[in-house]
Design a protein around this motif. Structure first.
Motif, mmCIF file in Angstrom:
data_model
loop_
_atom_site.group_PDB
_atom_site.id
_atom_site.type_symbol
_atom_site.label_atom_id
_atom_site.label_comp_id
_atom_site.label_asym_id
_atom_site.label_seq_id
_atom_site.Cartn_x
_atom_site.Cartn_y
_atom_site.Cartn_z
ATOM 1 N N PRO A 1 0.752 -1.391 -0.036
ATOM 2 C CA PRO A 1 0.025 -0.014 0.034
ATOM 3 C C PRO A 1 0.901 1.207 0.198
ATOM 4 C CG PRO A 1 -0.152 -0.986 2.361
ATOM 5 C CD PRO A 1 0.582 -2.160 1.187
ATOM 6 N N ALA A 2 0.258 2.205 -0.638
ATOM 7 C CA ALA A 2 1.111 3.770 -0.558
ATOM 8 C C ALA A 2 0.084 4.649 0.242
ATOM 9 C CB ALA A 2 1.093 4.190 -2.140
ATOM 10 N N ALA A 3 1.026 5.394 1.010
ATOM 11 C CA ALA A 3 0.372 5.977 2.254
ATOM 12 C C ALA A 3 -0.579 7.182 1.598
ATOM 13 C CB ALA A 3 1.101 6.708 2.945
ATOM 14 N N GLY A 4 -1.736 6.973 1.690
ATOM 15 C CA GLY A 4 -2.677 8.066 1.483
ATOM 16 C C GLY A 4 -3.441 7.944 0.194
ATOM 17 N N SER B 1 -5.266 -10.914 -0.039
ATOM 18 C CA SER B 1 -4.665 -9.981 0.777
ATOM 19 C C SER B 1 -5.094 -10.456 2.134
ATOM 20 C CB SER B 1 -5.573 -8.791 0.550
ATOM 21 O OG SER B 1 -5.306 -8.002 1.593
ATOM 22 N N GLY B 2 -4.301 -11.049 2.725
ATOM 23 C CA GLY B 2 -4.237 -11.572 4.138
ATOM 24 C C GLY B 2 -4.855 -12.706 4.020
ATOM 25 N N ALA C 1 -3.729 -2.942 2.856
ATOM 26 C CA ALA C 1 -2.789 -3.968 3.141
ATOM 27 C C ALA C 1 -2.095 -4.429 2.055
ATOM 28 C CB ALA C 1 -3.515 -5.154 3.925
ATOM 29 N N ASP C 2 -0.786 -5.206 2.167
ATOM 30 C CA ASP C 2 -0.303 -5.990 0.918
ATOM 31 C C ASP C 2 -1.351 -6.791 0.233
ATOM 32 O OD1 ASP C 2 1.915 -4.372 2.213
ATOM 33 O OD2 ASP C 2 3.124 -6.333 2.103
ATOM 34 N N HIS C 3 -0.933 -6.880 -0.923
ATOM 35 C CA HIS C 3 -2.032 -7.797 -1.739
ATOM 36 C C HIS C 3 -1.328 -8.325 -3.035
ATOM 37 C CE1 HIS C 3 -3.008 -3.699 -3.221
ATOM 38 N NE2 HIS C 3 -3.232 -4.491 -4.594
ATOM 39 N N THR C 4 -1.635 -9.401 -3.534
ATOM 40 C CA THR C 4 -0.813 -10.142 -4.563
ATOM 41 C C THR C 4 -1.736 -10.299 -5.777
ATOM 42 O OG1 THR C 4 0.547 -11.032 -3.137
ATOM 43 C CG2 THR C 4 0.588 -12.019 -5.179
ATOM 44 N N PHE C 5 -1.594 -9.836 -7.078
ATOM 45 C CA PHE C 5 -2.208 -10.196 -8.084
ATOM 46 C C PHE C 5 -1.773 -11.497 -8.634
ATOM 47 C CE2 PHE C 5 -2.161 -5.436 -9.236
ATOM 48 C CZ PHE C 5 -3.401 -5.121 -8.563
ATOM 49 N N GLU C 6 -2.745 -12.518 -8.886
ATOM 50 C CA GLU C 6 -2.587 -13.688 -9.751
ATOM 51 C C GLU C 6 -3.806 -13.998 -10.350
ATOM 52 O OE1 GLU C 6 -2.228 -16.773 -6.527
ATOM 53 O OE2 GLU C 6 -1.191 -15.364 -5.061
#
Length: 185
Positions: free
Chosen positions: A124-127, A144-145, A163-168
């Motif tokens: 994630p990027a702040a804001g 994500s999680g 939150a961090d996430h992954t494209f699949e």
């Protein structure tokens, strides 16, 4: 699959970072201080010897008063096909197609082609608000999680940026457009 910018794009970005830095009469040490990226890493990026993450280039661009799309050459009259920024040996790729900026935000439009087994990790990027995605072919899976979001061809979704996430891909291949909005810092 780890995030890797294509080697020719690394060289392009390094040259442009050096040109902007020198044009602003900044030393590598001062840019390191402003961006939070080490002097050694900045030197390696400028020489095309390091493969930084897009998030690292975003931090450098912000410290220089510019953006990743501007450094990649897609603002204004950029190439109509965009710039292929990321790819894998399996045939996955991501192209930054176009970008616009205002005094408050910049907006990037990406086209992704993911092949089964490849993935792309996003922090994630702040804001930044949610990312929008529209699936053209196959099924996009966003992990994500403990939650998964599945978007089938023809469908659209908003992807949270907390939150961090992954494209699949949920199929053999997934092709989708993504729109990312980033605040100007």
């Amino acid at each position: 699959m780890t995030e890797q910018i294509r080697p020719e794009v690394v060289v392009l970005l390094g040259n442009r970072i050096r040109a902007v830095r020198q044009g602003k009469d900044l030393s590598v040490v001062k840019l390191a201080e402003l961006s939070g990226v080490s002097r050694r890493m900045l030197t390696q990026i400028e020489l095309g010897q390091a493969n930084p993450s897009i998030a690292t280039v975003d931090r450098i661009a912000s410290a220089l008063g510019t953006t990743f799309p501007a450094l990649a050459g897609v603002l204004g009259e950029g190439p109509p096909e965009g710039v292929e920024v990321w790819s894998t040996p399996n045939g996955s790729w991501a192209s930054l197609l176009q970008a616009v900026q205002t005094s408050q935000v910049f907006v990037e439009m990406w086209k992704w082609h993911l092949v089964g087994g490849d993935r792309y990790h996003v922090s994630p990027a702040a804001g930044a608000p949610e990312t929008m995605a529209h699936v053209l072919q196959g099924q996009l899976l966003v992990r994500s999680g403990s939650s998964d979001l599945r978007v089938d061809a023809g469908g659209s979704a908003r992807i949270g940026n907390t939150a961090d996430h992954t494209f699949e891909t949920g199929t053999d291949v997934a092709v989708f457009l993504g729109v990312v909005t980033m605040p100007r810092l």
